[in-house]
Structure formats: structure tokens, C-alpha cells
Design an enzyme around this catalytic site. Structure first.
Site, short mmCIF file in Angstrom:
data_model
loop_
_atom_site.label_atom_id
_atom_site.label_comp_id
_atom_site.label_asym_id
_atom_site.label_seq_id
_atom_site.Cartn_x
_atom_site.Cartn_y
_atom_site.Cartn_z
N GLU A 45 12.79 -10.53 16.18
CA GLU A 45 11.53 -10.94 16.07
C GLU A 45 10.92 -11.60 17.28
O GLU A 45 9.79 -11.86 17.75
CB GLU A 45 11.06 -11.77 14.75
CG GLU A 45 11.29 -10.79 13.59
CD GLU A 45 10.13 -9.73 13.25
OE1 GLU A 45 9.15 -9.79 14.17
OE2 GLU A 45 10.19 -8.70 12.57
N TYR A 128 3.90 -16.16 11.80
CA TYR A 128 4.10 -14.77 11.54
C TYR A 128 5.70 -14.49 11.60
O TYR A 128 6.30 -14.03 10.74
CB TYR A 128 3.64 -14.09 12.77
CG TYR A 128 4.47 -12.65 12.96
CD1 TYR A 128 4.15 -11.67 12.22
CD2 TYR A 128 5.58 -12.47 13.86
CE1 TYR A 128 4.85 -10.55 12.20
CE2 TYR A 128 6.22 -11.41 13.91
CZ TYR A 128 5.92 -10.50 13.05
OH TYR A 128 6.64 -9.28 12.99
N ASP A 146 0.51 -9.81 11.70
CA ASP A 146 0.71 -9.63 13.07
C ASP A 146 -0.32 -8.94 13.69
O ASP A 146 -1.65 -8.59 12.79
CB ASP A 146 1.86 -8.94 13.36
CG ASP A 146 1.86 -7.19 13.57
OD1 ASP A 146 1.16 -7.04 12.38
OD2 ASP A 146 2.34 -6.92 14.32
N CYS A 201 -2.81 3.72 14.22
CA CYS A 201 -4.07 2.57 14.24
C CYS A 201 -3.94 1.63 15.34
O CYS A 201 -3.73 0.40 15.26
CB CYS A 201 -4.44 1.96 13.10
SG CYS A 201 -5.95 1.18 12.85
N CYS A 208 -6.98 8.55 14.73
CA CYS A 208 -7.29 8.78 13.36
C CYS A 208 -7.22 10.17 12.58
O CYS A 208 -7.27 10.13 11.45
CB CYS A 208 -9.01 8.39 13.22
SG CYS A 208 -9.08 6.65 13.85
N CYS A 211 -4.28 9.97 10.59
CA CYS A 211 -4.24 8.64 9.76
C CYS A 211 -4.07 8.97 8.23
O CYS A 211 -4.93 9.58 7.91
CB CYS A 211 -5.38 7.87 10.04
SG CYS A 211 -5.02 6.38 9.08
N CYS A 217 -10.98 4.74 5.17
CA CYS A 217 -11.35 3.51 6.41
C CYS A 217 -12.73 3.21 6.60
O CYS A 217 -13.61 3.93 6.86
CB CYS A 217 -10.74 4.12 7.61
SG CYS A 217 -10.97 3.07 8.94
#
Length: 298
Positions: A45, A128, A146, A201, A208, A211, A217
Site C-alpha cells: 500500500e 485510504y 481510492d 473503468c 465500457c 464492463c 452505469c
DNA sequence: TACTCGTGGAA
DNA sequence: TTTCCAAGAGT
């Protein structure tokens, strides 16, 4: 692949669809494997803060091999952490990760703390990262926001191409409203929606067509309107203090020991800016001035 | 809040 | 070539 609780624990069909998509499409990353330690997750992280996965992978592997525990890193000088950080960028993160290792060793018995508040208190850990480690290393139910998650929620739920410049109360409420009640499922949802943002995305040229939730969406259903908010932040770099600092630190990183200032003087033309940058590196604890006038990593 | 803080790949 | 931006944090 991943395992999760039964679908009945989730309410929103979008959440269910993304969980299923993740089952089939998740990348096999070292810090996601079942045997990955909380320390491995924490290191990942830190490294992933503003740095792409592909560049983190080799450094993360070498880091964990050299310092398998927080105590191992804490026993080293901070300069060695900066050196091992290599060219990941934003080297103050290396300093903060070292500081986090020291705090974990001294205040948490060498074990990465599991609570959000304890994590948040570590240097270099913000909202985060604290939420991400609590969720991904300890399976907790946390709202993980995030840049990927925020973009996915902006498009699918709010109908805008990009989220606001900084996290809003509305985003946090939206994230909380979608979070499955069951903790393990919530943690999987958090990583799954992040993965959707990273692989499908995306910020530019979103896929898309591939997706799983394109039919739901809001942004797509409204015709994918162009972004009309305030201009997103432009990151200038060439000629900045940041670039100058990077040049100077690269010299220190690549040298085995102390280097004469004359050598630093060769990597940046503008003397005034060079002196300012060097002073700031010392101020930040990324460089040390020896009694003989030479510079080195701390 | 707005700004600073590295680096490099992709288009 | 230039622009964008990638699992943010600290001040």
C-alpha cells in the site's frame, strides 16, 4: 481464485455483479495471495501510493525478501530504505515506511496493528491506507475510497465521468451504502471495485464494452457526457524543484557512501534552485551533510 | 483548501 | 512531442 460469502449477504445487484466479475478477472498479485502477511500488504500500500502496479511488483518482492518483518526494516538505517526504494518516486514514502516499521516494532510488538485507528497513527498512513490494510490484510468491513473506487462510483452511481477533486461526504456516504454487511464480503467488494476501476473503468479510454455493469452505469446511460467540472490538477514536472530533487537523490542513491558536493553540482544547472532543493532534501531527512562537506543518504 | 512531493509508460 | 496520471499523505 477468491472465495466469498453467499450472495444473500449483499443487497445491491451492482455489488453482486462486480463480485462475480472479480472472481473471474482478479489479477494474481503477491500481496493478495492467502499467504501474504499484513506486513506485505502494508508495504504494497505504501508503494502503490501514486505508483503503478507494474513498477511496484519487483521492488515489493525484493523488499519483502530483504525485510520480511517490520522489525527487520526497523533495524536498518532509514537511508537503506531510501536506497531500496529505487525509482518508485516520492522517496519520502520510503522514509515514512521505515518510520512505520519502527513504530510497529516499538509500540505494537512487531505486529502490524489491525485497527483502523492504530494504522492511521502510523507515519505515511492516511485514511485510504488505513482502511485498505484493515480490509485487505485483516478482512474488515471498511469504506475504501481510492482513485479507482471513486471513479467507478462517480460513473456508475453519480453519472459523472470523474469524481470531485477531494473526497466528499456524499462519496463516503455512497461508499458506506454499498458496503456489504458481512465483513469478508465487504473486504472482497472493496478490492473488487478497485480492480474494476484499474482494469476496466479506467481514467482514459475506459473499456465500457467489457464492463460487467455497463447496463447499470449512470454515466453510460446518460450518454457518457463529457466532464464539465473544474479542471483536474495539472502536474508540471520539467524544471521543477521536484525534478531537481530527484536528480540529486539519484546521485546519493547510486553512490555506495558519501559524495562530494561538486558531484551533485553537475546534475543541475541552476545553482539557486539546486541549493534550495539540496537543503530541502536535508530538511526532509532524505540526505545528510557530513562534517567534511560531503552528502550521503541518512 | 490548495499545494507539494518522483517517476515512467502510454497515446 | 506533449499530456496524462498511477491503490495518497502531509502541511
Amino acid at each position: 481464485m477468491t472465495t466469498r460469502a453467499t450472495p444473500s449477504t449483499t443487497a445491491d445487484p451492482l455489488v453482486e455483479t462486480v463480485l462475480h466479475w472479480y472472481d473471474e478477472n482478479a489479477r494474481d498479485l503477491p500481496w493478495r495471495r492467502p499467504e501474504a502477511s499484513p506486513w506485505s500488504v502494508l508495504v504494497s500500500e505504501f508503494m502503490l501510493q501514486q505508483t503503478p502496479v507494474v513498477r511496484v511488483l519487483p521492488v515489493h518482492e525484493a523488499w519483502l525478501a530483504r525485510w520480511p518483518t517490520p522489525a527487520a526494516l526497523a533495524a536498518e538505517s532509514s537511508g537503506e530504505a531510501v536506497r531500496a526504494w529505487g525509482r518508485l518516486g516520492y522517496p519520502r514514502r520510503a522514509l515514512r515506511l521505515h518510520g512505520a516499521a519502527v513504530a510497529i516494532t516499538e509500540q505494537h510488538g512487531g505486529e502490524v496493528p489491525a485497527s483502523y485507528d492504530d494504522l492511521l497513527a502510523l507515519p505515511g498512513v492516511g485514511d485510504y491506507t488505513a482502511a485498505a490494510v484493515a480490509a485487505f490484510a485483516f478482512g474488515q468491513r471498511q469504506v475504501v475510497l481510492d482513485t479507482n473506487v471513486r471513479r467507478v462510483l462517480a460513473r456508475t452511481m453519480t453519472g459523472t465521468e470523474f469524481p470531485p477533486r477531494s473526497v466528499t461526504r456524499a462519496e463516503r456516504d455512497l461508499g458506506a451504502s454499498l458496503l456489504p454487511q458481512d465483513a469478508p464480503t465487504a473486504a472482497t467488494w472493496s478490492v473488487a471495485v478497485m480492480e474494476l476501476g484499474a482494469l476496466v473503468c479506467t481514467a482514459d479510454r475506459p473499456r465500457c464494452g467489457g464492463c460487467p455493469v455497463v447496463a447499470r452505469c449512470a454515466w453510460q446511460q446518460s450518454g457518457a457526457p463529457a466532464y464539465d467540472g473544474p479542471p483536474r490538477q495539472v502536474q508540471t514536472y520539467a524544471g521543477t524543484d521536484r525534478q531537481c530533487r530527484g536528480r540529486l537523490l539519484a546521485v546519493l542513491r547510486d553512490a555506495p557512501g558519501a559524495v562530494p558536493k561538486a558531484r551533485l553540482d553537475t546534475v543541475w544547472e541552476n545553482a539557486e534552485q539546486r541549493e534550495r532543493a539540496l537543503a530541502s532534501l536535508v530538511e526532509d531527512g532524505l540526505a545528510t551533510l557530513d562534517a567534511d562537506g560531503r552528502y550521503r543518504l541518512p
